[in-house]
Write an enzyme that holds these catalytic residues in place. Structure first.
Site, short mmCIF file in Angstrom:
data_model
loop_
_atom_site.label_atom_id
_atom_site.label_comp_id
_atom_site.label_asym_id
_atom_site.label_seq_id
_atom_site.Cartn_x
_atom_site.Cartn_y
_atom_site.Cartn_z
N GLN A 14 0.82 -1.22 0.00
CA GLN A 14 0.00 0.00 0.00
C GLN A 14 0.85 1.27 0.00
O GLN A 14 0.60 2.20 -0.76
CB GLN A 14 -0.93 -0.01 1.22
N ILE A 37 8.33 -9.32 -3.25
CA ILE A 37 8.24 -10.77 -3.46
C ILE A 37 7.16 -11.07 -4.52
O ILE A 37 7.19 -12.11 -5.16
CB ILE A 37 7.93 -11.48 -2.12
N TYR A 144 2.33 -7.86 15.83
CA TYR A 144 2.75 -6.76 14.94
C TYR A 144 3.29 -5.59 15.77
O TYR A 144 4.38 -5.06 15.49
CB TYR A 144 1.53 -6.34 14.12
N1 SER Z 1 -2.66 0.03 9.44
C1 SER Z 1 -1.94 -0.81 10.33
C2 SER Z 1 -2.71 -1.99 10.74
O1 SER Z 1 -3.90 -1.88 10.83
C3 SER Z 1 -1.50 -0.05 11.54
O2 SER Z 1 -0.15 0.18 11.45
O3 SER Z 1 -2.19 -3.00 11.01
#
Ligand code: SER
Length: 319
Positions: A14, A37, A144
């Protein structure tokens, strides 16, 4: 024209697509080498050099840096919050290994600058949720977020230990019409525009009053380039900078869309992503970025919605 030779890893994501296009305008097409990739994104085709590269392939990345005489790297490859929760081990491996490889490469090849994105996901439920400050309680609860916070610490470590000029931003949810988001908790704010134009209705996977920090891609790209072009002495922190533009809920973005498409309707069916969103800030204090290197957002929910619908309509060839 500037003299850097830039490598983008994760160029078809994105952020990547738009960043490559913007950097090619500034630095010259041949000086921005795009890699991913995946197969080349259609919007990149014919705009400059492209290689297929796995961000986990240290030897391949090193060889490409040598071959193309690369001086700067933007590492954008990552698994985002929602995808990460489905396979935490893989998210950790991809997000961390690719970063440490690039940081090592930066030291070894004396690269002039490295960019690596962080996220509002570094914050967690124990963080103050309104106007979250630059320096505050940081206890992420998603893999994450954990990888992004650990990554920030690694960036700071490489800067302090080896003088590597590595820079980072904590992006909010990013909204764009050119390239598609993938696997994030904030993706609803992109999907809603597509579904509004296609079906005049949208079912949100977040509840109506879930406020999250958001930003239009134009601002994010400009902010990233401004950060990277700022003199090194302005980088007074080597953790990632908080970056903000707007904050809204699904109900508010729906109301804004209704101004353009009066029959648009929204429904709510929260799923596992609700819990992720509930642990993130509602709004962000980015005064440190404003103070250190002059950050200033341009887009609000109103002018972003007008711009998104106009471009998406053209793209989707809706009358
Ligand atoms: N846009 C991202 C996510 O939703 C946030 O860093 O994981």
């Amino acid at each position: 024209m500037k003299t850097e030779k830039i490598l983008i890893i994760g160029a078809c994501g994105q952020i990547g697509v738009e960043l490559v296009l913007a950097l090619r305008k500034l630095y010259g097409a041949a000086n921005v080498v795009a890699t991913d990739i995946r197969d080349e994104h259609p919007l990149l085709t014919g705009t400059g050099p492209y290689y297929t590269l796995n961000a986990m392939d240290a030897a391949g990345t090193h060889a490409l840096v040598k071959k193309e005489n690369i001086t700067q790297i933007y590492l954008l490859a990552a698994l985002l919050s929602a995808t990460g929760e489905k396979d935490p081990g893989r998210a950790w491996d991809i997000n961390m290994q690719s970063l440490i490889q690039v940081l090592d490469l930066g030291v070894q090849e004396k690269l002039t600058r490295i960019y690596w994105p962080s996220s509002i996901a570094v914050f967690g439920p124990t963080t103050p949720r309104d106007n979250t400050p630059q320096d505050t309680i940081v206890e992420p609860r998603t893999v994450y977020g954990i990888s992004k916070y650990a990554g920030e610490l690694w960036c700071q470590y490489y800067n302090q230990r080896w003088g590597l000029d590595v820079r980072s931003l904590r992006y909010p949810g990013l909204i764009s019409w050119k390239s598609e988001p993938g696997g994030g908790t904030t993706d609803y704010a992109v999907e809603i525009y597509h579904e509004a134009l296609k079906n005049n209705t949208y079912t949100s996977f977040l509840s109506e009053h879930t406020y999250l920090p958001m930003m239009y891609m134009d601002d994010a790209i400009r902010g990233t380039i401004e950060l990277m072009e700022a003199p090194a002495e302005q980088m007074k922190t080597r953790m990632a900078y908080n970056l903000a533009a707007m904050s809204f809920s699904p109900k508010e973005i729906a109301a804004e869309i209704t101004k353009h498409l009066p029959d648009f309707t929204i429904k709510y069916a929260p799923d596992f992503r609700q819990q992720i969103a509930d642990g993130w800030p509602k709004s962000i204090d980015d005064s440190t970025a404003r103070l250190h290197w002059g950050w200033q957002p341009e887009f609000t929910l109103g002018n972003m919605t007008t711009d998104m619908l106009k471009h998406l309509k053209e793209k989707m060839q809706v009358a």
